[in-house]
Design an enzyme around this catalytic site. Structure first.
Site, mmCIF file in Angstrom:
data_model
loop_
_atom_site.group_PDB
_atom_site.id
_atom_site.type_symbol
_atom_site.label_atom_id
_atom_site.label_comp_id
_atom_site.label_asym_id
_atom_site.label_seq_id
_atom_site.Cartn_x
_atom_site.Cartn_y
_atom_site.Cartn_z
ATOM 1 C CB SER A 282 -0.952 0.006 1.203
ATOM 2 O OG SER A 282 -0.240 -0.193 2.411
ATOM 3 C CG ASP B 145 -2.888 4.947 8.315
ATOM 4 O OD1 ASP B 145 -1.753 4.525 8.577
ATOM 5 O OD2 ASP B 145 -3.357 4.952 7.158
ATOM 6 C CG HIS C 220 -1.108 3.794 4.614
ATOM 7 N ND1 HIS C 220 -1.846 3.068 5.542
ATOM 8 C CD2 HIS C 220 -0.620 2.887 3.741
ATOM 9 C CE1 HIS C 220 -1.812 1.784 5.231
ATOM 10 N NE2 HIS C 220 -1.067 1.644 4.143
#
Length: 370
Positions: A126, A347, A350
């Site tokens: 990702s 998160d 990312h």
């Protein structure tokens, strides 16, 4: 000497070498950089005083991102921090400034013209998705009237800029090596890359892998590691990563034509879940509003970066390391945190778009033109 100790020693020696190189560069500043700040490269190593990856983040109130997330339909909800409520935009006002040269501004039209009729593929997890979507948005913002198509599937997604014949591919594979279903269960084969057949015939390849190697228990998508003929329920993760990445290096040497294809390794993208790494033990990325100052990270380089360097030193093909680790470590403020449309919790892995991956692509562009 144990493998983990070897990696830690290699990481230390790399830091020592970088310090020595900076000292030499300080004494001969500008002596080997052209009037455009050109970097001359021999194989995978930079051989002038222009190190694109050594520098610091500078606040510039006039600095604006290269695109608006609301006008870029390539962005996943998990990266669209502004849309999902991030109240501050200060994190978008920091520009990366290398110490020894000027970083060229990204020019999407120039990028498309240079790569007209070519195929570019991001291969990885990702974080590759993060960088692929960033580059797609940066190009689209530069040529907003250019026709494009967008197809998102698993494992291959594409953005095609039809007027230029340029296609950006994303191949999702978190380990680079294969996961195969066998009688014993799902097996991560550290010496197999059957998926590599999809990577051939590209004109540029940008590889990435690390984050999924740390997953354990129900979070990992396989049951066993296979090393040679032996199956293991678990392994030291740095050792497994080294073995898997070494298989990737051999694949590159065997299957990529250096006269046709440029190969990059994206480098290790850090996380910011442990505030003790930047001397704030009670913190993580949540609520962080600015980068760390200076050009070094208090916790130093992660050992997995040493694994990458060790493997690249054995690859005969000239793979260019996009050495994004330290500059990204400084950006504890640039994660989606709780402002994600498709990621529960906090998160700190990312990155917001627009945001830090735009700098990664600016560095990719610089590496291609300088």
């Amino acid at each position: 000497m144990g493998f983990r100790l070897q990696v830690l020693l290699l990481t230390f020696l790399q830091a020592l070498a970088l310090f020595s190189q900076e000292a030499i560069s300080a004494g001969h500043h500008g002596s080997s950089v052209g009037h455009h700040g050109r970097v001359l490269k021999r194989g995978r190593k930079q051989v002038t005083s222009c190190n694109l990856f050594q520098g610091n983040w500078v606040f510039d109130p006039s600095w604006n991102p290269m695109y608006d997330s609301s006008s870029c339909h390539f962005i996943d909800a998990e990266f669209d921090c502004i849309k999902y409520g991030r109240p501050d935009k200060q994190f978008l006002k920091y520009a990366w400034k290398p110490d020894s040269c000027n970083l060229p501004r990204f020019d999407g039209a120039d990028f498309l013209n240079r790569w007209r009729g070519k195929k570019i593929m991001f291969v990885g997890d990702s974080l590759s998705l993060n960088m692929w979507e960033s580059l797609s948005c940066m190009i689209h913002a530069s040529v907003p009237s250019a026709k494009n198509t967008f197809v998102k599937k698993d494992p291959i997604s594409t953005v095609n800029f039809q007027d230029y014949g340029v296609t950006l591919y994303l191949f999702r594979t978190p380990y680079l090596v294969d996961i195969v279903r066998e009688d014993a269960g799902r097996v991560l084969k550290l010496d197999s890359i059957e998926a590599g057949k999809y990577w051939k015939d590209m004109d540029m390849l940008i590889f990435n892998s690390w984050h999924w190697w740390t997953h354990k228990g129900h979070d990992r998508p396989f049951d066993y590691f296979q090393d040679g003929t032996n199956l293991y329920k678990d392994m030291d993760r740095l050792t497994a990563y080294y073995k898997g990445l070494s298989t990737w290096g051999k694949w590159v040497d065997t299957n990529v034509d250096p006269s046709k294809t440029k190969v990059f390794f994206q480098g290790i993208s850090p996380t910011h879940y442990q505030g003790r790494e930047w001397n704030s033990p009670k913190k993580n990325c949540q609520g962080e509003l600015q980068p760390l100052t200076g050009s070094t990270y208090p916790a130093g380089a992660p050992p997995e970066a040493g694994v990458v360097s060790k493997v690249l030193s054995t690859v005969k093909y000239p793979v260019y390391l996009l050495d994004i680790t330290t500059l990204s470590q400084l950006r504890k403020d640039a994660h989606p945190s709780t402002y994600s449309g498709d990621h529960s919790g906090n998160d700190c892995s990312h990155w917001c778009l627009p945001g830090l991956p735009d700098t990664w692509n600016q560095l990719l562009y610089a590496a291609l033109i300088m």
